[in-house]
Structure formats: structure tokens, C-alpha cells
Design an enzyme around this catalytic site. Structure first.
Site, short mmCIF file in Angstrom:
data_model
loop_
_atom_site.label_atom_id
_atom_site.label_comp_id
_atom_site.label_asym_id
_atom_site.label_seq_id
_atom_site.Cartn_x
_atom_site.Cartn_y
_atom_site.Cartn_z
N ASP A 67 -6.57 -11.64 -48.59
CA ASP A 67 -6.80 -12.75 -49.51
C ASP A 67 -6.14 -14.05 -49.03
O ASP A 67 -5.34 -14.05 -48.09
CB ASP A 67 -6.27 -12.39 -50.92
N ASP A 136 0.85 -6.57 -62.22
CA ASP A 136 -0.25 -6.27 -63.16
C ASP A 136 -1.19 -5.21 -62.59
O ASP A 136 -2.28 -4.99 -63.13
CB ASP A 136 -1.01 -7.56 -63.54
N HIS A 138 -2.63 -5.14 -59.58
CA HIS A 138 -3.69 -5.55 -58.65
C HIS A 138 -3.46 -5.06 -57.23
O HIS A 138 -2.32 -4.93 -56.79
CB HIS A 138 -3.90 -7.08 -58.67
N GLU A 143 -7.48 -8.75 -60.00
CA GLU A 143 -6.72 -8.76 -61.24
C GLU A 143 -7.36 -7.82 -62.26
O GLU A 143 -8.51 -7.38 -62.06
CB GLU A 143 -6.70 -10.20 -61.79
C1 F6R Z 1 -1.15 -10.12 -50.88
C2 F6R Z 1 -1.81 -9.29 -51.88
C3 F6R Z 1 -1.15 -8.92 -53.15
C4 F6R Z 1 0.30 -8.44 -52.98
C5 F6R Z 1 0.92 -8.11 -54.33
C6 F6R Z 1 2.37 -7.70 -54.19
O1 F6R Z 1 -1.97 -10.34 -49.77
O2 F6R Z 1 -2.93 -8.94 -51.68
O3 F6R Z 1 -1.89 -7.91 -53.78
O4 F6R Z 1 0.31 -7.33 -52.15
O5 F6R Z 1 0.82 -9.20 -55.18
O6 F6R Z 1 3.13 -8.78 -53.75
P1 F6R Z 1 4.66 -8.60 -53.33
O7 F6R Z 1 4.66 -7.76 -52.12
O8 F6R Z 1 5.13 -9.99 -53.05
O9 F6R Z 1 5.33 -7.96 -54.50
#
Ligand code: F6R
Length: 259
Positions: A67, A136, A138, A143
Site C-alpha cells: 500500500d 482494527d 486490517h 479496513e
Molecule cells: C503497512 C500495512 C499495514 C500495517 C499495519 C500495522 O504497509 O499494510 O497493514 O502492517 O497497520 O502497522 P504497524 O506495524 O506499524 O503496527
């Protein structure tokens, strides 16, 4: 699904790096899906070490990132493009043309997303996708209530994600409200996936994703249906798993079986 629980963040990262690197070494041309955020930093650090000290070769590796924030240029310090170059790509021998990250400045978003899917297909599909999990639930920026069949597209971020990611920006108001993200369906097509989570803050959502129902309300739960998923956790992130001791037992038995 195999759940591996390691003592702490470092051990979790080393386990994941061992897995990713051994998969990379199995194929001449390898397609690696990558994530950003805090969680995979230790994994990337270890892959860099393996490249420098053990000759782990990235010259035939093609990457696709999950992403990118919509509205940020690749040179913006909080863009995922910047993150990837700083924390992995500039330290290894990957070819620039083999790196793919969604274009946060795409004018025709739908067209770009279609092309991104096409590029993944052209590359032969993703061999191994690295994932983190949002608080959440994801995966990528899928989301809650994202279709479990969704493809790469623009998503509106939840308030929770905006708050979580505000730590990287000067102010919460600077966090982009949209992102271009692979869909759950896109992630699902990767031949293998490895989900990483660390810290007590993730324990509840990790338990829901692994042991709860498969639901679009926690898109990481879709991995329960994936044919080849490994979840690597540290003790804190595994803290709310009901069958934690069983997962540790399986881990030990698998090692014994493979001796
Ligand atoms: C990032 C992504 C997100 C993160 C998730 C956890 O490319 O796709 O799904 O993996 O938000 O983020 P952290 O590792 O910062 O807790």
C-alpha cells in the site's frame, strides 16, 4: 495456519527473516510482497545483515508493496516508498525497476490499481507476502468490512488507523485520509503469507484474527482460509491466544518431525 511464538521482537524478526530468506533462496526469480510500519523493521534489518554478511541476493527479486498513502509523493518522508528505500532497498542489491509500490500521486486511481494488479500477474504472482496487522484488524489497508474478495483500490482509512499512524507525523491532521492498497483478494492469491505482530497492544486483535470467526470486520481473519500462512508473534502479541500452549507444542513437534 502455523503460529510461531517467539520470546521478543528480536526473536520474532529473526524467525521471520529466516523464513523469508530460505524461501528467497529456493527460487531463481522470486516475487516478494512487502509491508511497511513498525513491525517489519526488525525483519528488514536482519535481511540487510544477511545480504551483507551471508550474500543473500536480491538481484533477481521483484517486490510489490501492499500500500501507499494517497496524496504523498515518493519523496515525502512519511510515504511508504521513502520508508522502503530507507529501511531496505538502498541497503541491498535490488534493481530499481524490480521495485513496485503503489503510486500515491496517481491521477487516474482506478486505472493505476488495475495496472498494479496486472503487474503482479505479469511477474508471475507473489511468492511470499509479508503482512502486519492494524489494531482494527486490517491487513494492508483493508479496513473493517472491506470485501474479502477485494482487489487493489483506494480505501478511506479508519479513525483508528489515522490515530495509530499519527505517531509518524508531526500532527494527526497531517495523516492522509486515503490509501491505495492491495485488496484482501490480492493478498490471498500470494502463494505464501507471513503475518507478523508484536507487543501487547496487538494481543486482542491477533486473538480475534486467528481464533475468532472469519469476518470482513477483521480482514486479517481471512488468512484462516489461506492455504499457506505462517503467523510469527512475540510473547506479548500472543498474550490473548486461548490455544497458545498448543501452538508452541505444534512448533516443537514440527521441528522434531523435520529433524
Ligand atoms: C503497512 C500495512 C499495514 C500495517 C499495519 C500495522 O504497509 O499494510 O497493514 O502492517 O497497520 O502497522 P504497524 O506495524 O506499524 O503496527
Amino acid at each position: 495456519m502455523q503460529v510461531l511464538i517467539r520470546a521478543n521482537y528480536d526473536e520474532m524478526s529473526k524467525e521471520a527473516a529466516g523464513y523469508v530468506s530460505s524461501e528467497m533462496r529456493k527460487k531463481v526469480k522470486f516475487v516478494l510482497g512487502l509491508a511497511t510500519g513498525s513491525t517489519p523493521l526488525g525483519l528488514y534489518k536482519e535481511l540487510i545483515r544477511m545480504h551483507k554478511e551471508e550474500g543473500l541476493d536480491f538481484s533477481n527479486v521483484t517486490t510489490f508493496n501492499l500500500d501507499e498513502y494517497y496524496g504523498l509523493s515518493p519523496t515525502h518522508e512519511q510515504s511508504y516508498s521513502y520508508f522502503m528505500w530507507e529501511n531496505l532497498f538502498k541497503h541491498v542489491n535490488i534493481k530499481k525497476e524490480n521495485v513496485h509500490i503503489p503510486d500515491g500521486l496517481a491521477k487516474d486511481v482506478d486505472k493505476f490499481c488495475e495496472e498494479y494488479e496486472h503487474m503482479i500477474e505479469e511477474a508471475g504472482g507473489i511468492d511470499l507476502q509479508v503482512l502486519g496487522i492494524g489494531s482494527d484488524g486490517h491487513i494492508a489497508f483493508n479496513e473493517p468490512i472491506s470485501s474479502l474478495g477485494s482487489r487493489t483500490r483506494l480505501k478511506t482509512l479508519t479513525e483508528e488507523t489515522i490515530k495509530d499512524n499519527a505517531r509518524f507525523f508531526k500532527d494527526e491532521s497531517e495523516v492522509p485520509r486515503y490509501a491505495i492498497t492491495m485488496g484482501v483478494g490480492t493478498v490471498f492469491e500470494a502463494r505464501k503469507t507471513v503475518l507478523l505482530a508484536s507487543g501487547a497492544k496487538k494481543a486482542e486483535v491477533v486473538a480475534k484474527a486467528i481464533e475468532g470467526s472469519v469476518t470482513a470486520s477483521i480482514t486479517a481473519s481471512a488468512l484462516q482460509l489461506h492455504r499457506d500462512t505462517i503467523v510469527v508473534l512475540d510473547e506479548e502479541a500472543a498474550g490473548k491466544l486461548k490455544r497458545k500452549e498448543y501452538y508452541k507444542y505444534v512448533d516443537k513437534m514440527v521441528k522434531e518431525f523435520n529433524k
